[in-house]
Design an enzyme around this catalytic site. Structure first.
Site, PDB file in Angstrom:
ATOM      1  N   ASP A  36       0.886  -1.148   0.000  1.00 26.70           N
ATOM      2  CA  ASP A  36       0.000   0.000   0.000  1.00 26.70           C
ATOM      3  C   ASP A  36       0.946   1.225   0.000  1.00 26.70           C
ATOM      4  O   ASP A  36       2.120   1.085   0.362  1.00 26.70           O
ATOM      5  CB  ASP A  36      -0.840  -0.040   1.278  1.00 26.70           C
ATOM      6  CG  ASP A  36      -1.649   1.209   1.478  1.00 26.70           C
ATOM      7  OD1 ASP A  36      -2.296   1.648   0.522  1.00 26.70           O
ATOM      8  OD2 ASP A  36      -1.636   1.747   2.596  1.00 26.70           O
ATOM      9  N   LEU A  37       0.455   2.382  -0.392  1.00 27.24           N
ATOM     10  CA  LEU A  37       1.346   3.558  -0.418  1.00 27.24           C
ATOM     11  C   LEU A  37       1.095   4.488   0.772  1.00 27.24           C
ATOM     12  O   LEU A  37       1.942   4.620   1.667  1.00 27.24           O
ATOM     13  CB  LEU A  37       1.155   4.310  -1.741  1.00 27.24           C
ATOM     14  CG  LEU A  37       1.858   5.650  -1.879  1.00 27.24           C
ATOM     15  CD1 LEU A  37       3.370   5.513  -1.751  1.00 27.24           C
ATOM     16  CD2 LEU A  37       1.508   6.305  -3.211  1.00 27.24           C
ATOM     17  N   ASP A  38      -0.106   5.094   0.780  1.00 25.95           N
ATOM     18  CA  ASP A  38      -0.407   6.072   1.833  1.00 25.95           C
ATOM     19  C   ASP A  38      -0.454   5.398   3.200  1.00 25.95           C
ATOM     20  O   ASP A  38      -1.252   4.490   3.413  1.00 25.95           O
ATOM     21  CB  ASP A  38      -1.772   6.721   1.569  1.00 25.95           C
ATOM     22  CG  ASP A  38      -1.755   7.572   0.305  1.00 25.95           C
ATOM     23  OD1 ASP A  38      -0.670   8.009  -0.088  1.00 25.95           O
ATOM     24  OD2 ASP A  38      -2.826   7.805  -0.270  1.00 25.95           O
TER      25      ASP A  38
ATOM     26  N   THR B  31       0.575  10.537   3.570  1.00 25.79           N
ATOM     27  CA  THR B  31      -0.170  11.571   2.849  1.00 25.79           C
ATOM     28  C   THR B  31      -1.515  11.849   3.515  1.00 25.79           C
ATOM     29  O   THR B  31      -2.258  12.718   3.047  1.00 25.79           O
ATOM     30  CB  THR B  31      -0.440  11.133   1.396  1.00 25.79           C
ATOM     31  OG1 THR B  31      -0.863   9.788   1.438  1.00 25.79           O
ATOM     32  CG2 THR B  31       0.780  11.269   0.530  1.00 25.79           C
TER      33      THR B  31
ATOM     34  N   LYS C 181      -9.127   6.443   5.384  1.00 27.51           N
ATOM     35  CA  LYS C 181      -7.864   5.823   4.962  1.00 27.51           C
ATOM     36  C   LYS C 181      -8.109   4.580   4.110  1.00 27.51           C
ATOM     37  O   LYS C 181      -8.877   3.712   4.498  1.00 27.51           O
ATOM     38  CB  LYS C 181      -7.016   5.460   6.181  1.00 27.51           C
ATOM     39  CG  LYS C 181      -6.407   6.677   6.835  1.00 27.51           C
ATOM     40  CD  LYS C 181      -5.423   6.291   7.919  1.00 27.51           C
ATOM     41  CE  LYS C 181      -4.796   7.535   8.516  1.00 27.51           C
ATOM     42  NZ  LYS C 181      -3.954   7.211   9.665  1.00 27.51           N
TER      43      LYS C 181
ATOM     44  N   ARG D  95     -11.475   7.955  -3.626  1.00 21.73           N
ATOM     45  CA  ARG D  95     -11.849   9.376  -3.583  1.00 21.73           C
ATOM     46  C   ARG D  95     -13.373   9.554  -3.537  1.00 21.73           C
ATOM     47  O   ARG D  95     -13.903  10.260  -2.670  1.00 21.73           O
ATOM     48  CB  ARG D  95     -11.268  10.076  -4.818  1.00 21.73           C
ATOM     49  CG  ARG D  95     -11.256  11.577  -4.716  1.00 21.73           C
ATOM     50  CD  ARG D  95     -10.676  12.176  -5.992  1.00 21.73           C
ATOM     51  NE  ARG D  95      -9.370  11.628  -6.318  1.00 21.73           N
ATOM     52  CZ  ARG D  95      -8.820  11.694  -7.527  1.00 21.73           C
ATOM     53  NH1 ARG D  95      -9.453  12.275  -8.524  1.00 21.73           N
ATOM     54  NH2 ARG D  95      -7.621  11.161  -7.737  1.00 21.73           N
TER      55      ARG D  95
ATOM     56  N   SER E 238      -2.131   0.723  -4.433  1.00 22.72           N
ATOM     57  CA  SER E 238      -2.689   1.874  -3.732  1.00 22.72           C
ATOM     58  C   SER E 238      -4.013   2.275  -4.374  1.00 22.72           C
ATOM     59  O   SER E 238      -4.137   2.248  -5.594  1.00 22.72           O
ATOM     60  CB  SER E 238      -1.712   3.051  -3.831  1.00 22.72           C
ATOM     61  OG  SER E 238      -2.350   4.242  -3.431  1.00 22.72           O
ATOM     62  N   ALA E 239      -4.960   2.669  -3.524  1.00 22.57           N
ATOM     63  CA  ALA E 239      -6.245   3.146  -4.037  1.00 22.57           C
ATOM     64  C   ALA E 239      -6.091   4.525  -4.677  1.00 22.57           C
ATOM     65  O   ALA E 239      -7.009   5.026  -5.318  1.00 22.57           O
ATOM     66  CB  ALA E 239      -7.252   3.214  -2.898  1.00 22.57           C
ATOM     67  N   SER E 240      -4.926   5.145  -4.494  1.00 23.53           N
ATOM     68  CA  SER E 240      -4.747   6.516  -4.968  1.00 23.53           C
ATOM     69  C   SER E 240      -4.406   6.621  -6.445  1.00 23.53           C
ATOM     70  O   SER E 240      -3.448   6.018  -6.925  1.00 23.53           O
ATOM     71  CB  SER E 240      -3.651   7.214  -4.170  1.00 23.53           C
ATOM     72  OG  SER E 240      -3.427   8.497  -4.722  1.00 23.53           O
ATOM     73  N   ARG E 241      -5.170   7.430  -7.147  1.00 19.94           N
ATOM     74  CA  ARG E 241      -4.874   7.694  -8.560  1.00 19.94           C
ATOM     75  C   ARG E 241      -3.674   8.615  -8.689  1.00 19.94           C
ATOM     76  O   ARG E 241      -3.145   8.823  -9.776  1.00 19.94           O
ATOM     77  CB  ARG E 241      -6.098   8.314  -9.232  1.00 19.94           C
ATOM     78  CG  ARG E 241      -7.247   7.328  -9.276  1.00 19.94           C
ATOM     79  CD  ARG E 241      -8.504   7.912  -9.843  1.00 19.94           C
ATOM     80  NE  ARG E 241      -9.570   6.922  -9.722  1.00 19.94           N
ATOM     81  CZ  ARG E 241     -10.422   6.617 -10.685  1.00 19.94           C
ATOM     82  NH1 ARG E 241     -10.367   7.220 -11.837  1.00 19.94           N
ATOM     83  NH2 ARG E 241     -11.357   5.712 -10.492  1.00 19.94           N
ATOM     84  N   ASN E 242      -3.250   9.183  -7.572  1.00 21.52           N
ATOM     85  CA  ASN E 242      -2.068  10.054  -7.582  1.00 21.52           C
ATOM     86  C   ASN E 242      -0.788   9.289  -7.239  1.00 21.52           C
ATOM     87  O   ASN E 242       0.275   9.905  -7.119  1.00 21.52           O
ATOM     88  CB  ASN E 242      -2.262  11.189  -6.571  1.00 21.52           C
ATOM     89  CG  ASN E 242      -3.374  12.142  -6.987  1.00 21.52           C
ATOM     90  OD1 ASN E 242      -3.292  12.758  -8.037  1.00 21.52           O
ATOM     91  ND2 ASN E 242      -4.428  12.239  -6.186  1.00 21.52           N
TER      92      ASN E 242
ATOM     93  N   LYS F  79     -10.749  -1.563  -2.031  1.00 23.12           N
ATOM     94  CA  LYS F  79     -10.514  -2.290  -0.787  1.00 23.12           C
ATOM     95  C   LYS F  79     -11.776  -2.111   0.075  1.00 23.12           C
ATOM     96  O   LYS F  79     -12.357  -1.030   0.029  1.00 23.12           O
ATOM     97  CB  LYS F  79      -9.308  -1.691  -0.053  1.00 23.12           C
ATOM     98  CG  LYS F  79      -8.008  -1.752  -0.871  1.00 23.12           C
ATOM     99  CD  LYS F  79      -6.912  -0.909  -0.217  1.00 23.12           C
ATOM    100  CE  LYS F  79      -5.695  -0.816  -1.124  1.00 23.12           C
ATOM    101  NZ  LYS F  79      -4.629   0.072  -0.632  1.00 23.12           N
TER     102      LYS F  79
ATOM    103  N   GLU G  59      -0.083  -3.162   4.631  1.00 22.31           N
ATOM    104  CA  GLU G  59      -1.153  -2.154   4.713  1.00 22.31           C
ATOM    105  C   GLU G  59      -1.193  -1.442   6.055  1.00 22.31           C
ATOM    106  O   GLU G  59      -0.768  -2.003   7.066  1.00 22.31           O
ATOM    107  CB  GLU G  59      -2.500  -2.868   4.563  1.00 22.31           C
ATOM    108  CG  GLU G  59      -3.073  -2.863   3.170  1.00 22.31           C
ATOM    109  CD  GLU G  59      -3.654  -1.519   2.753  1.00 22.31           C
ATOM    110  OE1 GLU G  59      -3.781  -0.622   3.608  1.00 22.31           O
ATOM    111  OE2 GLU G  59      -3.975  -1.368   1.568  1.00 22.31           O
ATOM    112  N   ASP G  60      -1.779  -0.252   6.056  1.00 22.95           N
ATOM    113  CA  ASP G  60      -2.018   0.451   7.327  1.00 22.95           C
ATOM    114  C   ASP G  60      -3.518   0.580   7.611  1.00 22.95           C
ATOM    115  O   ASP G  60      -3.895   1.030   8.681  1.00 22.95           O
ATOM    116  CB  ASP G  60      -1.407   1.853   7.302  1.00 22.95           C
ATOM    117  CG  ASP G  60      -2.143   2.758   6.332  1.00 22.95           C
ATOM    118  OD1 ASP G  60      -2.379   2.336   5.189  1.00 22.95           O
ATOM    119  OD2 ASP G  60      -2.503   3.879   6.721  1.00 22.95           O
TER     120      ASP G  60
END
Ligand code: B16
Ligand code: MG
Length: 222
Positions: free
Chosen positions: A7-9, A15, A43, A47, A114-118, A145, A169-170
């Site tokens: 996972d990223l964030d 972030t 978390k 989005r 990551s769920a983030s598109r960024n 997720k 994951e966090d």
């Protein structure tokens, strides 16, 4: 274990504070105020789903059309993108550069789920884009997720069977996704929030390859 899927964030960098500030600004504009505690629920959540939760929290689910909701989410993302331009390699969480190096030295493949598109922009800014063999594009997925789809896609891109993958994951929704994917789940967070993880640590500087492999062996995962 042949692959680690991250996972990223909240795992590689934090972030959450930027997401919080950008959502808070939008919330204030539309008359919904919330605190950091409520932000915990966002978390790992996509989005649009985050926006739905904020609107439900403020009892304003019915006040916007789908088009207006897209507009609100886009507005938040513009502010968020501005905030993440501040990210530098210094923002990698403690111990992460050493941990990634250790995995690489052991010829274990790595992917980002990551769920983030960024995520690609953030990985570039952190200077670790090249470390990963695959980055799952969340825009190509049907379900977020806690559905396992994102982790299964990561394993598929790496060409490694799920039972030979470790997921890190966090978020509780993320641990649920890793478990449902049939992977060994590693949590970063309090023992309470990470209670469903196969193995967990409280802080990123406690992540070591040896610690994870030993825990997987104990659970007869290897
Ligand atoms: P974006 P992760 C998640 O990333 C964040 O934890 C979550 O707060 C955010 O809403 C989601 O990404 C979508 O982010 O708006 O940038 O597409 O934890 O799955 O790496
Ligand atoms: Mg996360």
């Amino acid at each position: 274990m042949k692959a680690f899927i991250f996972d990223l964030d909240g795992v590689l960098t934090d972030t959450a504070e930027f997401h919080y500030r950008a959502w808070k600004k939008l919330g204030e504009r539309i008359g919904i105020s919330f605190d950091r505690e409520f932000n915990e629920q966002l978390k790992g959540i996509s989005r649009m789903e985050s926006l739905e939760r904020i609107l439900a929290y403020g009892n304003k689910e019915e006040e916007f059309t789908e088009e207006e909701k897209k507009q609100l989410a886009a507005e938040k993302n513009e502010d968020y993108k501005e905030l993440i331009t501040q990210i530098t390699p210094e923002d990698l969480l403690p111990g992460i550069p050493e941990f990634l190096e250790e995995i690489k030295e052991n010829d274990i493949r790595m992917a980002i789920a990551s769920a983030s598109r960024n995520a690609p922009v953030i990985l570039e800014r952190l200077g670790i884009m090249e470390e990963f063999d695959a980055i799952v594009d969340p825009a190509q997925l049907q379900r977020g997720k806690p559905d396992p789809e994102i982790f299964l896609k990561g394993a598929e891109l790496l060409g490694v069977p799920p039972n030979e993958c470790v997921g890190i994951e966090d978020a509780e929704a993320g641990i649920e996704a890793i478990n449902a994917a049939g992977m060994f789940s590693v949590g970063v967070g309090t023992p309470q929030s990470m209670k469903d993880a196969d193995y967990s640590v409280e802080h990123t500087d406690q992540l070591t390859l040896a610690g994870i492999l030993e825990a997987a062996r104990e659970k007869q995962y290897l």
